[in-house]
Scaffold this motif. Sequence first.
Motif, short mmCIF file in Angstrom:
data_model
loop_
_atom_site.label_atom_id
_atom_site.label_comp_id
_atom_site.label_asym_id
_atom_site.label_seq_id
_atom_site.Cartn_x
_atom_site.Cartn_y
_atom_site.Cartn_z
N ASN A 33 0.82 -1.21 0.00
CA ASN A 33 0.00 0.00 0.00
C ASN A 33 0.85 1.26 0.00
O ASN A 33 0.53 2.25 -0.67
CB ASN A 33 -0.94 -0.01 1.21
N ARG A 34 1.95 1.20 0.74
CA ARG A 34 2.84 2.36 0.75
C ARG A 34 3.51 2.56 -0.61
O ARG A 34 3.73 3.70 -1.03
CB ARG A 34 3.89 2.21 1.84
N GLN A 35 3.82 1.47 -1.27
CA GLN A 35 4.40 1.59 -2.60
C GLN A 35 3.40 2.21 -3.58
O GLN A 35 3.76 3.00 -4.45
CB GLN A 35 4.85 0.22 -3.11
N LYS A 36 2.14 1.86 -3.42
CA LYS A 36 1.12 2.50 -4.24
C LYS A 36 1.04 4.00 -3.96
O LYS A 36 0.85 4.80 -4.88
CB LYS A 36 -0.24 1.84 -3.99
N SER A 37 1.20 4.37 -2.68
CA SER A 37 1.20 5.79 -2.34
C SER A 37 2.37 6.52 -2.99
O SER A 37 2.25 7.65 -3.46
CB SER A 37 1.25 5.96 -0.82
N SER A 42 4.33 10.17 -7.10
CA SER A 42 5.21 10.42 -8.24
C SER A 42 4.41 10.80 -9.48
O SER A 42 4.81 11.70 -10.23
CB SER A 42 6.05 9.17 -8.53
N SER A 43 3.30 10.13 -9.71
CA SER A 43 2.47 10.44 -10.88
C SER A 43 1.88 11.84 -10.81
O SER A 43 1.54 12.43 -11.84
CB SER A 43 1.35 9.41 -11.01
N LEU A 299 10.04 2.11 3.19
CA LEU A 299 9.13 2.79 2.28
C LEU A 299 8.60 4.08 2.90
O LEU A 299 8.34 5.05 2.19
CB LEU A 299 7.97 1.87 1.91
N GLY A 300 8.44 4.09 4.23
CA GLY A 300 8.06 5.33 4.89
C GLY A 300 9.11 6.41 4.72
O GLY A 300 8.79 7.59 4.48
#
Length: 384
Positions: A33-37, A42-43, A299-300
Amino acid sequence: TSLPFSQLLISDSSFYSQCSSLISQSDYEDARNRQKSIDETSSFLLPFCASIGLLTSVFSLILLILTIHAINQKRLPIRKYTVVSSRTIGDGFSSLLISIASLFSSSSSASFTLLALFISISTFGFVHLSLSHLLVLLLRQISLIRPHGFSSIFSLRKLIFSLFLIWIVSLLYAASFAPLTTVIITPSLGPEVCSYSRCQLPLLIVCIVILSFFILTLIFSYLFVLLKLRRNVQSFRFYGDSAQAKKQLHRFLSYGVHVIVYCAISALQLAGVIMLMQNASLYDRLRNDEQSCELVEYLGVQIRMEIISGAAILLWLIRILTDLSILFIRDYRKLLPWIASRDEQQRERLTESRTTYRSDPQRAGFNCAVFSLEEDIHRRDLRN
């Protein structure tokens, strides 16, 4: 098996599959989920930075052309606005670099691209801007101390040499952070190129010191010149001729808006570098801990560093747009050729009308009855 930490630094999909055997399922899902964030951030940041950077670079180019044309037409002071033109070139270069890097960056390298751009504006961009502001303040100070010998004390040759020196110092200072930039772009080279304790931490400390030094120096320099101008106004007021001194004071106060914007953005940038140093320490600890797989914490850190870098880049672009807008609003009557030519024609007509009025004896003389007397005046009639 222990996790190869080079894959953690690259942060690719294979890292998650290897980490899945070392962490719990809940932590693994949290990491996903953090990677999706990160991908969503980035997008949003990359296209936004690219569009604003492109807009800022085009605005810088247009204003640079108008400024050079106004200097050639002698509508603007050549020394001050040569420095302003150099500053505009530096801002345009930074904007173009941000726009190109954001456009060609992929989603997997977005965090590292934003971080590298943040280091770039914190080194080259900040030093070039600070030295340009200090050179403008130095020119004003010399013009107050030696108003009659200003042209000989600070000639155009010395000014061009000073600008060349500003560019060289800014580029060399940015080049000294090349090892840190290399580690950011290619994290797997960290232990070989620039370790945290021997390279990354000292460079970040130097960056913090330089940021603090230039902010304080510019504030005190501006206040010093401002007090000198106020004393100048008071001294001219004593002799009854303070209009020109007041005009210089008001123009210098308008330049203070640039200084206020600089201090505000630079203070936020300084806070960003401090937070970046704190996260870099945690980043190094996670990288060297090969016995565990603290994926969620890593990731945080990556999310925080990306947000800090993206916010700093956006603030820097807003600072450039604000400086260019202030410059245009303050001097648009001299920058825009059609308005400048119209004002010049009005001044010529006003000067011509004043000259005609003064050269006409019938308009310049008094309408007094003495000049139209038909009878001669005896000399005794003029006695008191």
